[in-house]
Design an enzyme around this catalytic site. Structure first.
Site, PDB file in Angstrom:
ATOM      1  N   SER A  81      63.740 114.216  84.771  1.00  0.00           N
ATOM      2  CA  SER A  81      62.672 113.279  85.093  1.00  0.00           C
ATOM      3  C   SER A  81      61.586 113.996  85.890  1.00  0.00           C
ATOM      4  O   SER A  81      61.020 114.987  85.436  1.00  0.00           O
ATOM      5  CB  SER A  81      63.245 112.079  85.853  1.00  0.00           C
ATOM      6  OG  SER A  81      62.294 111.059  86.007  1.00  0.00           O
ATOM      7  N   GLU A 107      65.285 105.905  76.711  1.00  0.00           N
ATOM      8  CA  GLU A 107      64.724 106.183  78.030  1.00  0.00           C
ATOM      9  C   GLU A 107      64.233 104.928  78.743  1.00  0.00           C
ATOM     10  O   GLU A 107      64.486 104.711  79.923  1.00  0.00           O
ATOM     11  CB  GLU A 107      63.549 107.164  77.900  1.00  0.00           C
ATOM     12  CG  GLU A 107      63.911 108.528  77.394  1.00  0.00           C
ATOM     13  CD  GLU A 107      64.347 109.463  78.494  1.00  0.00           C
ATOM     14  OE1 GLU A 107      64.330 109.059  79.675  1.00  0.00           O
ATOM     15  OE2 GLU A 107      64.713 110.613  78.174  1.00  0.00           O
ATOM     16  N   HIS A 160      67.254 106.477  80.523  1.00  0.00           N
ATOM     17  CA  HIS A 160      66.733 107.572  81.344  1.00  0.00           C
ATOM     18  C   HIS A 160      67.772 107.931  82.409  1.00  0.00           C
ATOM     19  O   HIS A 160      68.285 107.051  83.094  1.00  0.00           O
ATOM     20  CB  HIS A 160      65.442 107.090  82.009  1.00  0.00           C
ATOM     21  CG  HIS A 160      64.662 108.139  82.726  1.00  0.00           C
ATOM     22  ND1 HIS A 160      64.107 109.224  82.101  1.00  0.00           N
ATOM     23  CD2 HIS A 160      64.323 108.259  84.031  1.00  0.00           C
ATOM     24  CE1 HIS A 160      63.455 109.959  82.981  1.00  0.00           C
ATOM     25  NE2 HIS A 160      63.589 109.401  84.166  1.00  0.00           N
TER      26      HIS A 160
END
Length: 528
Positions: free
Chosen positions: A232, A339, A440
């Site tokens: 990320s 995600e 995610h």
């Protein structure tokens, strides 16, 4: 756990995974290991066969007159430093502990080992942690983990739960804390020429890599064989380090997990944000900002959410093409199939869509997808994935349009350089409520050997083994994995990680091409 709260869950998971959860010292620890750094001798502890050192300083305290300055070298100490307790975490918005199935998933069911050992917030936060199979001179591959959290939150401490991973794979793991938010990224070059070097939070990471170069040999690591990996916001930081001349030569390989396209903001935009902030807090100059309590630099409306193209530490559009500084660095990168489920917490309707709703929802999702193009894109994905439900399709497409689009862009650019590029997608259903699928951060615990459940043990070994193999040789292939061929834009070879992993041409390539054409060259979507 009743329903997950979006703010609490995303604060933990989208960035670094459970920032407040700290590994406890094992009661069964044997003789405390010691290592000699250039600053002095440090004492760690043993857990699950690994020697662990917490809170080692790689830079001086960043408070007071050092605030906003590039990092200074760490101060030496006398005697033996206690490295059995964490150092400070960079000032950031506070979050509470994560509990229930999320805690089980992200600790690999090791919640019972987590003790009440929270990091304190503070500006003496240039610290790192080392997890090693042994304090010797074995020169093992080194993996340096850069936490997520965008550029505003996170900690590297949770990565020390990778103790069993380091022993099983015979690698050294380093996790890093650094300055965040306004204290790490607010641009002051417009307020004073003395602060023309922006992005001290990125310069902190360079300082940490220099510490690794100079000291990791004392912990059984090879300073010439360092691999960066981050997820990320950490993935974005890795991509920026690939473009920074200051970091060139400090690492050999890089892994980007679910990053976004690295695009620092313009200095004039950043200077205007800083000017507005200074007026709001009544600071007439940088010295006045340095005297404010650090808790004044977090919260809504505070600048520093993104790095700035100051022309000194970061250039504008550093990835307009693959940067020359990355020319000799092999790259492994990828993203998760779903995600954006994590960012949809608090929007229950998105988890129970009907087919007629999908095109309009996609067009309204700030992905840059024109409303008139949305129905055709949905049809293209449905033809390739006929078993997808409407919500499956919505999250597959929106994830392709955001993190997937960014990762494919970087892979296409980097593949033009000589070193290989390896591409993956994480498809494992996390089974986390309310239907987060391969959300995610889904692969994050698996990369350091934290298996979330019994039916994911094989996948955990595949992923952690691939990360370790890549760190050793620049090639992620190992006996427990299907053959993973390098990525090329024409073939789009990739690895799909799932309960039964597979490799080959990307099955989403054709509908994604249609999606990318519909979006065009518009601004990259950024939910962080």
């Amino acid at each position: 756990m009743t329903g997950p709260d979006r703010r609490t869950v995303t604060s933990h998971l989208l960035i670094a995974g459970m920032s407040a959860m700290i590994p406890a010292r094992s009661i069964a620890a044997t003789r405390d290991p010691t290592a000699r750094t250039r600053q002095g001798q440090a004492k760690g502890f043993v857990r699950n066969g690994a020697s662990i050192f917490l809170g080692l300083p790689y830079g001086a305290d960043t408070g007071g007159a050092r605030r906003f300055r590039p990092p200074a070298p760490p101060l030496p100490w006398q005697g033996v430093r206690d490295a059995t307790r964490p150092g400070q975490r960079a000032p950031q918005p506070g979050i509470g502990p994560l509990r229930g199935p999320f805690a089980d998933y992200f600790t690999g069911n090791r919640s019972a080992e987590i003790a009440a050992m929270p990091e304190t917030l503070g500006e003496d936060c240039l610290v790192l942690n080392v997890v090693t199979p042994a304090v010797d001179r074995a020169r093992r591959p080194v993996l340096v983990y850069i936490h997520g959290g965008g550029f505003t939150t996170g900690t590297g401490l949770v990565g020390t739960l990778g103790d069993r991973f380091t022993v099983a794979e015979d690698v050294v793991l380093v996790t890093v804390n650094h300055r965040l938010g306004a204290l790490g990224f607010m641009y002051l070059g417009g307020a004073s020429p003395d602060f023309a070097d922006g992005n001290p939070g990125m310069l902190d990471l360079v300082a940490a890599l220099r510490w690794v170069r100079d000291n990791i040999g004392a912990f059984g690591g090879d300073p010439t064989n360092v691999t960066l990996f981050g997820e990320s916001g950490g993935g974005i930081k890795v991509s920026l380090l690939l473009a920074m001349p200051q970091a060139q030569g400090l690492f050999r390989r890089a892994i980007i997990e679910s990053g976004l396209y690295p695009d620092p903001i313009a200095p004039q935009v950043a200077a205007d944000q800083t000017r507005d902030f200074m007026a709001r807090v009544g600071a007439s100059d940088v010295a006045a900002l340095q005297r404010l309590p650090f808790d004044r630099f977090s919260g809504a409306g505070t600048p520093g959410n993104l790095p700035v193209a100051d022309g000194r530490t970061l250039m504008a559009r550093p990835w307009a093409q693959a940067p020359a500084t990355a020319a000799n660095v092999p790259l492994l990168l990828g993203y998760c199939k779903d995600e954006l489920t994590l960012f949809a917490l608090g929007q229950p309707a998105l988890f129970d869509l009907k087919w007629p709703d999908v095109p309009s929802r996609l067009a309204a999702a700030k992905l840059g997808l024109p409303p008139e193009a949305a129905p055709g894109v949905v049809d293209a994905y449905r033809s390739v994935f006929p078993s997808d439900t409407p919500s499956d399709s919505y999250f597959r497409i929106s994830s392709d349009a955001s993190f997937g689009r960014a990762m494919v862009t970087l892979a296409d650019l980097k593949s033009g350089q000589r070193p290989p590029v390896y591409f993956y997608r994480m498809d494992l259903d996390t089974q986390l409520p309310p239907g987060l699928r391969a959300m995610h951060t889904a692969e994050l615990p698996l990369t350091i050997g934290l298996s979330p459940r019994a039916d994911a043990d094989t996948l955990t070994k595949q992923i952690s083994g691939a990360w370790a193999a890549f760190a050793r040789t620049g090639d992620p292939n190992h006996p427990g994995l299907p053959q993973w061929r390098p990525y090329r834009p024409a073939e789009r070879e990739m690895m799909v990680f799932d309960q039964v992993s597979s490799s080959g041409p990307d099955p989403q390539a054709a509908p994604r091409a249609m999606l990318r054409e519909a979006i065009g060259s518009g601004a990259q979507y950024n939910p962080l």
